[in-house]
Design an enzyme around this catalytic site. Structure first.
Site, short mmCIF file in Angstrom:
data_model
loop_
_atom_site.label_atom_id
_atom_site.label_comp_id
_atom_site.label_asym_id
_atom_site.label_seq_id
_atom_site.Cartn_x
_atom_site.Cartn_y
_atom_site.Cartn_z
N ARG A 210 0.86 -1.19 0.00
CA ARG A 210 0.00 0.00 0.00
C ARG A 210 0.89 1.24 0.00
NH1 ARG A 210 -3.27 -2.98 3.95
NH2 ARG A 210 -5.28 -3.55 3.02
N GLN A 239 6.93 -4.68 4.14
CA GLN A 239 6.97 -6.13 3.99
C GLN A 239 6.48 -6.58 2.62
OE1 GLN A 239 6.37 -7.57 8.55
NE2 GLN A 239 4.47 -7.21 7.47
N ASN A 268 7.20 -10.79 4.65
CA ASN A 268 5.85 -10.51 5.12
C ASN A 268 5.55 -11.35 6.36
OD1 ASN A 268 3.24 -9.65 5.39
ND2 ASN A 268 2.43 -10.87 3.70
N ASP A 295 -1.67 1.75 11.55
CA ASP A 295 -1.84 1.06 10.28
C ASP A 295 -1.36 1.95 9.15
OD1 ASP A 295 -2.76 -1.44 10.90
OD2 ASP A 295 -4.87 -0.95 10.76
N ASP A 297 -2.87 2.13 6.07
CA ASP A 297 -3.97 2.62 5.23
C ASP A 297 -4.95 3.45 6.05
OD1 ASP A 297 -4.66 0.38 6.67
OD2 ASP A 297 -5.99 -0.44 5.15
N ASP A 407 -3.71 -7.63 18.78
CA ASP A 407 -3.98 -6.46 19.61
C ASP A 407 -4.82 -6.82 20.83
OD1 ASP A 407 -6.25 -6.99 18.10
OD2 ASP A 407 -6.28 -5.07 17.07
N HIS A 431 -10.07 4.87 8.86
CA HIS A 431 -9.60 3.59 8.32
C HIS A 431 -10.68 3.04 7.40
CE1 HIS A 431 -8.25 -0.61 8.25
NE2 HIS A 431 -7.12 -0.24 8.82
#
Length: 694
Positions: A210, A239, A268, A295, A297, A407, A431
């Site tokens: 991304r 990654q 990754n 994150d 994105d 998480d 997000h």
């Protein structure tokens, strides 16, 4: 002008919450910053979250609930915004800063920090009136004080935090008289007898293919001067194969960030591997007091980064401080106000009383009573989560689980060690929503099942994990009668890995994702096509009974219904249905109790971009059902043994030393880090400085 409602001689006041306006006033999120409307309640919407439908009745109930009512949305007047701090208030009008980003979350500061009072400081450019309000845990509004304000004479109001034990906010409104006025600036300051030492943070961003999103995030951070002042490093764990360093415009952002930007290239290892690497590099550097996980994105509100750090500085004990998540494509809609783990089901979800997907442009903060009660959480999503380095030293890095539950498990592990988590209002990111995803049936189904079971083995207080065993069995049957054989294969892989013991977690981390993807490709329900004409036109030879579509069984009829359906799936399907689908089913209608009635169906993917042709296969059904029963028998019999083994091994497989071995094995040499050479530093961490060739 000064108004003192609480006496605190000798206290030191520290700015922790500045009033802020949106970075882009036309981005449909103005209602999160300033409110031009009255506090009027309207019907809200609710929605689910991604992942498996663990209960056989939960999906049916949601499907029968029907669509939520829509409310008129109020966007405000973006033309009145003056930069990030100022707002014009039209003549004879009034605006409220009782909003998500600008009201002061008093109950959170009262509960978790050393602050005893808060001071409001407001400056206007022209005469106006400032009225201060507070709320209680029930959401009832109470007027505190109102004062005329002249330009050059800021209003200063000292306010107690004593009455905010269960909930409540402070906020203020600005009213203009016959002439317009304008807010110049406003801030909330807290009183502290002993101000905390200055802290700095590092930011860890995990990215996989991304580069555009990631570069936009870096650009936002580079432009946030106040964040830069407390920032040691931004670690980008790249990654993927589409590298952020190769994205047009990266060189300019890298030059701007200079020594603060570090690019890390590794294989990754998923979110858990990327964020663990960010934690590890922060520990290794030894400069930062906190690491902020973000994150790639997302769109971040930089002011929220500062608020999270300032809140963490003031906490009585080291505290994990998380931010909320808004929908990037519906920007005033919040995913959830706070999340907990149902310990009996061992499943994540919103805390009691919290409404998911709440639209703050349709129902503002002042008219949303449930948002005024303080919500205490078990964890915060790693879309935005600030973790003290002292907590990492004590409890270790993430579980090596690639994705899902990393998480949530970390929040439980930190709490067990005495470190709470707070989801702080006023700190948030935008997000991409999970509404159009169903990662409980694709390759991620493996991680949903395995990681949930591992987390339960580590933390469940109930014998045999409470209800998780029964739900796992139900979910297997649900996928099988839905003709989702590829999903069930992955869930069985997950069960076998759990039964093999904790050593598999680190050993399989770099390879399991590829193996999972390969394991499902031979099943027709995993083969999708974006061509709408790729499948024959549907034809159902036998019409629905009495012309009625299938309905979900209830608690009384569930067992006989399930027995009949299972027996049917052991028989041969209609040969014609294998040549031509009986039905075309939209993703939103593809419930287990509908699909169970077909011999074949073309089912859309959750995002609507493709479809797959599900076909009933008695041989696969029989084999997978037998394997599921055998695996669950073993899980039941060995639960206590496995729980003890995973708990003994937890400190080892979350330690920096164990993760170092994984990082070393997955290192991408600097010469291969991108299409242009990267100068290596600190092993495989490359500094992206202004003078370096990229």
């Amino acid at each position: 002008m000064s108004t003192t409602l609480v006496e605190l001689p000798g206290a030191t006041w520290r700015t922790v919450h500045r009033v802020v306006l949106p970075q882009d006033p036309d981005a449909d999120d103005l209602a999160l910053y300033v409110d031009h409307d009255s506090a009027v309640s309207t019907p809200g919407a609710s929605g689910g979250r991604p992942g498996e439908d663990a209960s056989p009745l939960a999906g049916a109930a949601a499907a029968e609930a029907g669509p939520a009512a829509f409310a008129v949305r109020h966007e405000g007047r973006s033309e009145n915004v003056r930069g990030r701090r100022g707002l014009v208030v039209d003549a004879r009008s009034r605006v409220s800063f009782g909003t998500y980003f600008n009201a002061f979350p008093a109950s959170y500061w009262r509960r978790w920090t050393t602050a005893s009072a808060v001071r409001l400081h407001v400056e206007l450019a022209a005469p106006g009136t400032v009225t201060v309000y507070r709320s209680n845990a029930r959401g009832l509004r109470q007027r505190v004080t109102s004062s005329p304000v002249q330009p050059g004479e800021p209003l200063v109001v000292d306010l107690s935090l004593a009455a905010f034990g269960d909930g409540g906010w402070y906020w203020f409104d600005v009213a203009a008289g016959a002439e317009e006025t304008a807010l110049v600036s406003a801030q909330w300051q807290v009183a502290e007898e002993v101000p905390p030492p200055a802290s700095t943070l590092s930011i860890a961003v995990t990215t996989f293919n991304r580069p555009d999103y990631c570069l936009a995030l870096l650009r936002t951070l580079a432009a946030a001067e106040d964040v830069r002042a407390v920032l040691d490093h931004v670690y980008v764990m790249d990654q993927g194969t589409q590298l952020v360093a190769d994205e047009p415009g990266f060189a300019e952002v890298a030059a701007d960030l200079g020594e603060q930007l570090r690019i890390v290239r590794q294989g990754n290892l998923g979110g858990s591997g990327g964020f663990s690497r960010g934690m590890r590099e922060t520990l290794r550097e030894g400069r930062s007091d906190h690491v902020l996980l973000l994150d790639d994105d997302i769109v971040v509100e930089p002011e929220g980064v500062l608020r999270a750090l300032q809140f963490a500085q003031a906490c009585r004990t080291p505290t994990v401080v998380g931010g909320h998540m808004f929908d990037m494509f519906d920007r005033s809609v919040m995913h959830s106000f706070g999340e907990r783990i149902d310990k009996y089901r061992f499943f994540w979800g919103s805390a009691p009383g919290v409404q998911e997907r709440h639209d703050l442009s349709a129902q503002n903060l002042r008219s949303t009573p449930w948002m005024h009660k303080r919500v205490d959480v078990d964890y915060n999503g790693w879309w935005m989560c600030l973790i003290p380095v002292s907590v990492i030293r004590e409890v270790g890095l993430s579980l090596p689980v690639f994705i899902k539950w990393d998480d949530a498990e970390y929040g439980l592990r930190a709490a067990a060690a005495g470190f709470p988590t707070v989801s702080l209002p006023g700190a948030a990111v935008w997000h991409v929503s999970w509404i159009d995803k169903d990662d409980g049936t694709d390759w991620q189904a493996y991680f949903h099942e395995r990681n949930r079971l591992v987390a339960a083995l580590l933390h469940s207080p109930y014998p045999h994990g409470g209800r998780i065993f029964r739900e796992s069995v139900f979910t297997d049957v649900k996928h099988l009668i839905s003709m989702q054989y590829s999903t069930e294969v992955l869930r069985l892989m997950a069960l076998q890995d759990v039964l093999s013991g904790p050593d598999h977690l680190l050993a399989t981390l770099p390879t399991r994702t590829a193996e999972v993807r390969a394991a499902r490709k031979d099943y027709v329900d995993a083969r999708t096509s974006t061509d709408v004409d790729a499948f024959p036109a549907p034809h159902q030879r036998k019409p629905p009974r009495k012309g009625k579509e299938p309905t979900s069984p209830n608690r009384v009829t569930l067992l006989p219904w399930a027995a009949a359906v299972v027996a049917r799936h052991l028989t041969a399907p209609d040969p014609e249905a294998l040549q031509r689908p009986e039905k075309q089913v939209a993703a939103m209608d593809s419930t287990w109790w509908r699909l169970a009635h077909y011999d074949s169906a073309v089912v859309s993917t959750a995002d609507g971009t493709a479809a797959a042709w599900y076909k009933r296969d008695p041989r696969a059904f029989r084999d997978l059902l037998r394997r599921s029963a055998d695996a669950h028998r073993q899980l039941w019999a060995r639960w206590d043994e496995l729980a003890a083994a995973y708990r003994r091994a937890l400190p080892a497989f979350t330690s920096p030393q164990a993760w170092d071995e994984v990082f070393d094995a997955s290192t991408v040499p600097a010469a291969r880090a991108g299409s242009r050479p990267v100068a290596p530093a600190d092993g495989d961490v490359a500094r992206a400085g202004a003078g370096e060739e990229r």
